[in-house]
Design a protein around this motif. Structure first.
Motif, PDB file in Angstrom:
ATOM      1  N   SER A 116      76.938  43.310  38.558  1.00 43.99           N
ATOM      2  CA  SER A 116      77.083  43.827  39.908  1.00 43.99           C
ATOM      3  C   SER A 116      78.203  44.863  39.858  1.00 43.99           C
ATOM      4  CB  SER A 116      77.370  42.686  40.896  1.00 43.99           C
ATOM      5  OG  SER A 116      77.374  43.163  42.229  1.00 43.99           O
ATOM      6  N   GLU A 132      86.397  37.282  45.410  1.00 47.29           N
ATOM      7  CA  GLU A 132      84.952  37.092  45.403  1.00 47.29           C
ATOM      8  C   GLU A 132      84.435  36.421  46.666  1.00 47.29           C
ATOM      9  OE1 GLU A 132      86.257  36.820  41.020  1.00 47.29           O
ATOM     10  OE2 GLU A 132      87.037  36.232  42.988  1.00 47.29           O
ATOM     11  N   LYS A 149      74.042  44.169  46.097  1.00 45.19           N
ATOM     12  CA  LYS A 149      74.122  43.094  47.097  1.00 45.19           C
ATOM     13  C   LYS A 149      72.797  42.355  47.194  1.00 45.19           C
ATOM     14  CE  LYS A 149      77.548  45.357  50.075  1.00 45.19           C
ATOM     15  NZ  LYS A 149      77.825  45.883  51.425  1.00 45.19           N
ATOM     16  N   GLU A 152      72.471  40.148  44.182  1.00 39.55           N
ATOM     17  CA  GLU A 152      73.292  38.937  44.243  1.00 39.55           C
ATOM     18  C   GLU A 152      72.635  37.877  45.130  1.00 39.55           C
ATOM     19  OE1 GLU A 152      77.408  39.381  45.120  1.00 39.55           O
ATOM     20  OE2 GLU A 152      77.752  40.925  43.600  1.00 39.55           O
ATOM     21  N   ASP A 168      76.922  36.429  38.639  1.00 41.22           N
ATOM     22  CA  ASP A 168      77.082  37.851  38.922  1.00 41.22           C
ATOM     23  C   ASP A 168      78.453  38.326  38.467  1.00 41.22           C
ATOM     24  OD1 ASP A 168      74.593  38.433  40.398  1.00 41.22           O
ATOM     25  OD2 ASP A 168      75.384  36.979  41.833  1.00 41.22           O
ATOM     26  N   TYR A 169      78.475  39.511  37.841  1.00 37.53           N
ATOM     27  CA  TYR A 169      79.710  40.123  37.355  1.00 37.53           C
ATOM     28  C   TYR A 169      79.985  41.373  38.187  1.00 37.53           C
ATOM     29  CZ  TYR A 169      78.151  37.434  33.254  1.00 37.53           C
ATOM     30  OH  TYR A 169      77.692  36.453  32.403  1.00 37.53           O
ATOM     31  N   ARG A 170      80.969  41.322  39.071  1.00 39.02           N
ATOM     32  CA  ARG A 170      81.334  42.483  39.874  1.00 39.02           C
ATOM     33  C   ARG A 170      82.296  43.345  39.061  1.00 39.02           C
ATOM     34  NH1 ARG A 170      82.133  39.446  45.776  1.00 39.02           N
ATOM     35  NH2 ARG A 170      79.896  39.068  46.120  1.00 39.02           N
ATOM     36  N   ARG A 239      79.658  31.282  40.811  1.00 43.59           N
ATOM     37  CA  ARG A 239      78.508  32.139  40.526  1.00 43.59           C
ATOM     38  C   ARG A 239      78.859  33.616  40.531  1.00 43.59           C
ATOM     39  NH1 ARG A 239      73.415  29.562  43.904  1.00 43.59           N
ATOM     40  NH2 ARG A 239      73.053  27.764  42.501  1.00 43.59           N
ATOM     41  N   THR A 240      80.045  33.954  40.998  1.00 43.77           N
ATOM     42  CA  THR A 240      80.437  35.353  41.108  1.00 43.77           C
ATOM     43  C   THR A 240      81.828  35.526  40.527  1.00 43.77           C
ATOM     44  OG1 THR A 240      79.161  35.532  43.162  1.00 43.77           O
ATOM     45  CG2 THR A 240      80.707  37.308  42.674  1.00 43.77           C
ATOM     46  N   TYR A 241      81.975  36.558  39.674  1.00 42.81           N
ATOM     47  CA  TYR A 241      83.264  36.838  39.048  1.00 42.81           C
ATOM     48  C   TYR A 241      83.565  38.325  39.108  1.00 42.81           C
ATOM     49  CZ  TYR A 241      83.365  32.133  37.122  1.00 42.81           C
ATOM     50  OH  TYR A 241      83.391  30.760  36.991  1.00 42.81           O
ATOM     51  N   ASN A 242      84.796  38.647  39.522  1.00 43.58           N
ATOM     52  CA  ASN A 242      85.288  40.002  39.393  1.00 43.58           C
ATOM     53  C   ASN A 242      85.634  40.268  37.930  1.00 43.58           C
ATOM     54  OD1 ASN A 242      85.165  40.579  42.150  1.00 43.58           O
ATOM     55  ND2 ASN A 242      87.254  39.874  42.530  1.00 43.58           N
TER      56      ASN A 242
END
Length: 314
Positions: A116, A132, A149, A152, A168-170, A239-242
């Motif tokens: 992402s 996140e 978006k 995700e 997801d990798y932001r 589930r989401t990482y900066n």
């Protein structure tokens, strides 16, 4: 063995290198034929030429390789926008993600990581590092964060319904070897101009660049290693990482770092810049993987310039 879509692209190549360094062999999937970079061990990297938007192209890859995880870095958005065929462009952009998710379920992979972008935070407010769990606006000014978006949201639904660990990798602004002129920040163009001894051409930017403009910039070798660590972590709590440096780098700081290597570089930028500095909170990434960036701005600039001066095209 980890399958990496877009594995011979900019971030993909460095992710593959990091996975190899951590002991994993890789399969890279590319739509167009491309030579394997010299710094990747060809005995440990299998290259498959396939279009991931073609569902029929993927099953045979799973039969030829024992794939245990997937890192999906291939473009899943129409950029630049396709005004004459927006519906078809949208269909192709989403087909790739859905086909990869279906393959992950069929192959029984442990984790599917999906790229992402920091751009999903546009309009979310910038009072400190971006977390996140920050509420995201429903709109976005350009196609990339819009599609990320959507991706995700789809990924969360598919994780719940398929049982695949979808993460997801932001990813923040990323620069370094094998990169290209980025439309959103001036860094790569400044480095290329310094290495060539020319004045930078910034005409590709979506907005003028000023010295005080800043962004969370991460050197691509660090970005690749962070993604590899997330892919191989035994367990992840979220589930989401900066994925970024966790600090702002202004154009003025970048110019200063470049001039430690090329003192006479003609890369001055006008003073000013009122855009907010977008910086990622990387606490989750650090706590769950132990990740720390290896490259500060000065070391990154020196490494990138050395790469270009060695005769590499990008």
């Amino acid at each position: 063995m980890i399958l990496v879509t877009g594995g011979l692209g900019f971030i993909g190549t460095h992710t593959v290198r990091a996975l190899l360094d951590l002991g994993e062999d890789c399969v890279v999937v590319q739509r167009r034929a491309r030579d394997l970079p010299a710094f990747l061990d060809e005995s440990r990297v299998a290259v498959e030429q396939a279009d991931i938007t073609d569902r029929d192209a993927l099953p045979s890859i799973g039969r030829r390789h024992a794939i245990t995880g997937i890192v999906h870095l291939a473009g899943s958005y129409p950029w630049p926008p396709v005004p004459d065929a927006p519906v078809e462009a949208t269909r192709r952009a989403l087909d790739g993600l859905l086909n990869i998710a279906q393959s992950a379920q069929e192959w029984g992979v442990r984790r599917l990581g999906v790229a992402s972008t920091i751009g999903v935070y546009f309009g979310a407010g910038h009072d400190g590092p971006l977390r996140e769990d920050a509420p995201l606006p429903m709109s976005a000014p350009v196609s990339i964060p819009t599609f990320k978006k959507v991706g995700e949201l789809l990924g969360g639904f598919l994780a719940d319904t398929t049982g695949v660990d979808i993460v997801d990798y932001r990813v923040s602004g990323t620069w370094g070897p094998l990169g290209h002129r980025d439309p959103f920040f001036a860094g790569p163009a400044l480095v290329h101009a310094a290495a060539r001894g020319t004045v930078p051409d910034l005409s590709h930017l979506v907005a003028p660049a000023f010295a005080e403009d800043g962004l969370d910039l991460n050197y691509v070798k660090d970005t690749g290693r962070a993604i590899a660590l997330l892919q191989l972590a035994e367990t992840l709590k979220h589930r989401t990482y900066n994925v970024g440096s966790g600090r702002v780098t202004t154009n003025a700081q970048l110019v200063e770092a470049i001039r430690t290597v090329v003192p006479d570089a003609r890369i001055d930028l006008p003073e000013g810049g009122t855009a907010p500095h977008m910086v990622l909170d990387t606490s989750r990434l650090r706590e769950d993987t132990g990740y720390r960036p290896d490259y500060d701005t000065e070391r990154a600039a020196a490494d990138y310039i050395a790469w270009l001066r060695a005769g590499h095209a990008n």
